[in-house]
Enzyme design. Structure first.
Site, mmCIF file in Angstrom:
data_model
loop_
_atom_site.group_PDB
_atom_site.id
_atom_site.type_symbol
_atom_site.label_atom_id
_atom_site.label_comp_id
_atom_site.label_asym_id
_atom_site.label_seq_id
_atom_site.Cartn_x
_atom_site.Cartn_y
_atom_site.Cartn_z
ATOM 1 N N CYS A 1 9.269 -37.242 66.568
ATOM 2 C CA CYS A 1 10.324 -36.316 67.000
ATOM 3 C C CYS A 1 10.220 -36.153 68.517
ATOM 4 O O CYS A 1 10.318 -35.059 69.032
ATOM 5 C CB CYS A 1 10.241 -34.988 66.261
ATOM 6 S SG CYS A 1 8.698 -34.116 66.492
ATOM 7 N N GLU B 1 -2.650 -35.591 54.522
ATOM 8 C CA GLU B 1 -2.602 -34.780 55.748
ATOM 9 C C GLU B 1 -4.038 -34.551 56.215
ATOM 10 O O GLU B 1 -4.884 -34.092 55.459
ATOM 11 C CB GLU B 1 -1.896 -33.449 55.467
ATOM 12 C CG GLU B 1 -2.047 -32.398 56.549
ATOM 13 C CD GLU B 1 -1.581 -32.847 57.948
ATOM 14 O OE1 GLU B 1 -0.526 -33.481 58.054
ATOM 15 O OE2 GLU B 1 -2.311 -32.549 58.923
ATOM 16 N N ALA C 1 1.019 -39.072 57.252
ATOM 17 C CA ALA C 1 0.880 -37.826 58.030
ATOM 18 C C ALA C 1 1.932 -36.870 57.476
ATOM 19 O O ALA C 1 3.019 -36.739 58.022
ATOM 20 C CB ALA C 1 1.101 -38.116 59.513
ATOM 21 N N ALA C 2 1.599 -36.211 56.376
ATOM 22 C CA ALA C 2 2.655 -35.701 55.491
ATOM 23 C C ALA C 2 2.984 -34.219 55.605
ATOM 24 O O ALA C 2 4.042 -33.797 55.149
ATOM 25 C CB ALA C 2 2.298 -36.026 54.044
ATOM 26 N N ALA C 3 2.102 -33.389 56.162
ATOM 27 C CA ALA C 3 2.374 -31.936 56.151
ATOM 28 C C ALA C 3 3.446 -31.578 57.179
ATOM 29 O O ALA C 3 3.486 -32.196 58.242
ATOM 30 C CB ALA C 3 1.101 -31.164 56.450
ATOM 31 N N PRO C 4 4.308 -30.603 56.875
ATOM 32 C CA PRO C 4 4.280 -29.751 55.686
ATOM 33 C C PRO C 4 4.940 -30.339 54.436
ATOM 34 O O PRO C 4 4.884 -29.730 53.382
ATOM 35 C CB PRO C 4 5.061 -28.517 56.155
ATOM 36 C CG PRO C 4 6.021 -29.051 57.174
ATOM 37 C CD PRO C 4 5.299 -30.146 57.883
ATOM 38 N N GLY C 5 5.558 -31.514 54.532
ATOM 39 C CA GLY C 5 6.036 -32.132 53.301
ATOM 40 C C GLY C 5 7.507 -32.503 53.274
ATOM 41 O O GLY C 5 8.032 -32.854 52.222
ATOM 42 N N GLY C 6 8.184 -32.457 54.434
ATOM 43 C CA GLY C 6 9.602 -32.826 54.454
ATOM 44 C C GLY C 6 9.827 -34.237 53.928
ATOM 45 O O GLY C 6 10.642 -34.467 53.031
ATOM 46 N N LYS C 7 9.082 -35.178 54.521
ATOM 47 C CA LYS C 7 9.302 -36.580 54.107
ATOM 48 C C LYS C 7 8.773 -36.807 52.699
ATOM 49 O O LYS C 7 9.384 -37.525 51.903
ATOM 50 C CB LYS C 7 8.636 -37.541 55.089
ATOM 51 C CG LYS C 7 9.527 -37.916 56.263
ATOM 52 C CD LYS C 7 9.296 -37.057 57.443
ATOM 53 C CE LYS C 7 10.259 -37.263 58.582
ATOM 54 N NZ LYS C 7 10.166 -36.182 59.572
HETATM 55 N N1 SAM Z 1 5.900 -35.813 57.860
HETATM 56 C C1 SAM Z 1 5.813 -34.379 58.004
HETATM 57 C C2 SAM Z 1 7.030 -33.746 57.404
HETATM 58 O O1 SAM Z 1 8.063 -34.419 57.276
HETATM 59 O O2 SAM Z 1 6.982 -32.574 57.018
HETATM 60 C C3 SAM Z 1 5.594 -33.976 59.432
HETATM 61 C C4 SAM Z 1 4.395 -34.634 60.024
HETATM 62 S S1 SAM Z 1 3.972 -34.109 61.650
HETATM 63 C C5 SAM Z 1 5.178 -34.845 62.599
HETATM 64 C C6 SAM Z 1 2.564 -35.083 61.968
HETATM 65 C C7 SAM Z 1 1.341 -34.720 61.171
HETATM 66 O O3 SAM Z 1 0.277 -35.605 61.568
HETATM 67 C C8 SAM Z 1 0.831 -33.315 61.379
HETATM 68 O O4 SAM Z 1 0.816 -32.619 60.160
HETATM 69 C C9 SAM Z 1 -0.586 -33.492 61.924
HETATM 70 O O5 SAM Z 1 -1.501 -32.558 61.427
HETATM 71 C C10 SAM Z 1 -0.936 -34.895 61.458
HETATM 72 N N2 SAM Z 1 -1.986 -35.552 62.287
HETATM 73 C C11 SAM Z 1 -2.542 -35.099 63.422
HETATM 74 N N3 SAM Z 1 -3.479 -35.962 63.853
HETATM 75 C C12 SAM Z 1 -3.523 -36.961 62.984
HETATM 76 C C13 SAM Z 1 -4.315 -38.139 62.877
HETATM 77 N N4 SAM Z 1 -5.218 -38.474 63.796
HETATM 78 N N5 SAM Z 1 -4.107 -38.930 61.824
HETATM 79 C C14 SAM Z 1 -3.180 -38.618 60.892
HETATM 80 N N6 SAM Z 1 -2.398 -37.528 60.950
HETATM 81 C C15 SAM Z 1 -2.576 -36.713 61.979
#
Ligand code: SAM
Length: 486
Positions: free
Chosen positions: A251, A153, A129-135
């Site tokens: 978070c 994502e 679950a990568a967006a916007p890409g921090g990790k």
């Molecule tokens: N890891 C990201 C970073 O460090 O920038 C932040 C990720 S954010 C906490 C969680 C992400 O999970 C969101 O971008 C969201 O769109 C995505 N998401 C939402 N529903 C999801 C699903 N059912 N399966 C996988 N990812 C999902």
């Protein structure tokens, strides 16, 4: 009785915290500590950035690193060796170094999760679950361009932002996909050495940073998040190799999305062991709230590849979703001999313009007119066939755009190289008018008068993009969407 408690934030705004949220925090922390926690809404929030180890090597770039530390008043973040607090008034997001991908701006506590994943060069890693890409950018920095990183994502618009961040950070070995977790688990069972699952959550830890998130909070929303996390975790479990490491992070403070989610997962998965959990609290550290759990999968158990009952349905959905950028399916080296001539065009270009540049293990793929280098994993299990029918936003490093009998180098390529790899460089200081002019998309004059053809435009030696030199002029090739209007 009122339904909410008002909290004054440092941003001079009053935020209303739902009573059930305040009660939940009192139950979690005790009344006294909950008061300290609530008081943290009045403390200034911390701002963080991570320096990019793909662009800053320890020795050669020490002067640049020292200058950055001074310019943005950087102070080390204790839990991340590349992480620093910055003074928000220095606005690093506006600096040309940001456009050169020298750092990534990220909330400090969020840096703890990829740190716990402990990625190694050469491994096969999934950021689910990568967006916007921090990790993803943090993981890629640790991988040093070696191995395979799949950054996924589910939401297309967010996947595009992820892809832009992968590009700016200069990551050579990432494939950006846009797929639901079940589509990936059907395709990649027992595949990854490490998986990062930074799960979508109720975001309680971000209320101070983003008061708008409070409006979305409710006990029902928390339950919906917990159910979704349990579902995503199942797919992460399928994809992890025996002996592999899964890091689950959120978070939020909510136990049902954190400790209880782990308990429920472990009860279903005796093959997993919880190594440790960690919570970051805004009243204990300079950062927002974060939860991190490190899980390992038993290497000694026999595993059967799980074939979901609905796999047929899944692969049909795969096909429907296969709307890759460019048109239709990727053409792999095995399926289309014209890729060999495409690569010959690229190699001829690289000999002239990028004599120091070497591609890692991989193969060329074409999406429409765009030529990419798809990274391979070290075990040879991942190839162009692995992404056929999958919605892919970035199938590796973009090398260029094919034109009739020539190739135009990709912006991604400029950001993925170091200036030493380029034959020609036009580098300007950060404050020089030429740097701002280049970022506005303007042509520059070639003061040396010696440049001819493809040239890397750079700020203090860090590539910003391409320019093409001819007759004392440098024609600007910065993509239009990245040009700064002011
Ligand atoms: N890891 C990201 C970073 O460090 O920038 C932040 C990720 S954010 C906490 C969680 C992400 O999970 C969101 O971008 C969201 O769109 C995505 N998401 C939402 N529903 C999801 C699903 N059912 N399966 C996988 N990812 C999902």
């Amino acid at each position: 009785m009122s339904e909410s408690s008002d909290i004054q934030t440092t941003a001079s705004s009053v935020v209303a915290l739902p009573d059930s949220y305040v009660q939940q925090m009192q139950a979690l922390l005790g009344v006294k500590e909950a008061d300290e926690f609530l008081a943290s809404f009045n403390a200034p929030r911390a701002y963080g950035l991570r320096l990019n180890p793909l662009k800053l090597s320890d020795d050669a770039n020490q002067p640049a690193i020292q200058a950055l530390k001074q310019q943005f008043s950087l102070r080390p973040i204790p839990w991340c060796e590349t992480g620093y607090y910055y003074n928000e008034t220095t606005r690093p997001g506006k600096h040309p170094y940001h456009q050169a991908g020298i750092y990534y701006i990220q909330e400090p506590s969020a840096m703890s999760a990829a740190q716990a994943l402990d990625p190694q060069p050469g491994e096969t890693i999934l950021d689910l679950a990568a967006a916007p890409g921090g990790k993803t950018t943090q993981i890629a920095g640790r991988m040093q361009g070696e191995g395979l990183l799949i950054s996924n994502e589910i939401h297309p618009a967010r996947a595009r932002i992820l892809s832009e961040n992968v590009e700016r950070y200069g990551i050579r070995n990432a494939v950006v996909t846009c797929a639901p977790p079940d589509v990936l688990s059907a395709r990649f069972p027992l595949f990854f050495d490490r998986i990062m699952l930074d799960a979508p959550c109720s975001g309680e830890g971000m209320f101070r940073k983003d008061p708008d998130a409070i409006g979305e909070w409710s006990p029902d929303h928390v339950q919906m998040c917990a159910d979704r996390q349990a579902d995503i975790l199942e797919h992460a479990a399928i994809m992890l190799k025996p002996g592999g490491r899964l890091v689950y992070s959120t978070c939020t403070f909510n136990r049902s999305e954190n400790e209880l989610a782990m308990e429920a997962f472990l009860a279903k998965h005796p093959e997993f062991k919880l190594e440790r959990t960690e919570r970051l609290w805004p009243h204990h550290c300079e950062g927002e709230g974060h939860f991190v759990a490190v899980l390992t999968k038993d290497a000694s158990m026999g595993y059967t590849i799980f074939v979901p009952m609905n796999q047929a349905a899944t692969s049909q959905r795969d096909q429907r979703n296969a709307t890759q950028r460019g048109k239709g399916k990727p053409k792999s080296s095995g399926s289309n001999s014209s890729l060999a001539s495409d690569m010959a065009l690229f190699e001829a270009f690289a000999v002239e313009a990028l004599p120091g540049f070497k591609l890692g293990p991989g193969e060329p793929v074409r999406f429409g007119d765009a030529l990419y280098w798809l990274p391979h994993d070290r075990e040879g299990r991942f190839s162009a066939a692995s992404i056929e029918g999958l919605k892919v936003v970035r199938p590796g490093l973009q090398l260029g755009e094919l034109k009739t009998k020539r190739i135009e180098p990709a912006h991604a390529l400029a950001l993925a190289i170091r200036s030493e790899e380029a034959a020609q460089l036009a580098s300007f200081e950060a404050e020089a008018p030429e740097t701002a002019a280049y970022l506005r998309g303007e042509a520059l004059s070639d003061a040396s008068g010696n440049l001819s053809g493809w040239t890397i435009a750079a700020v203090d030696g860090f590539p910003l993009g391409w320019a093409k030199a001819s007759g004392g002029q440098l024609k600007n090739h910065l993509p239009k969407g990245l040009r700064r209007l002011t």
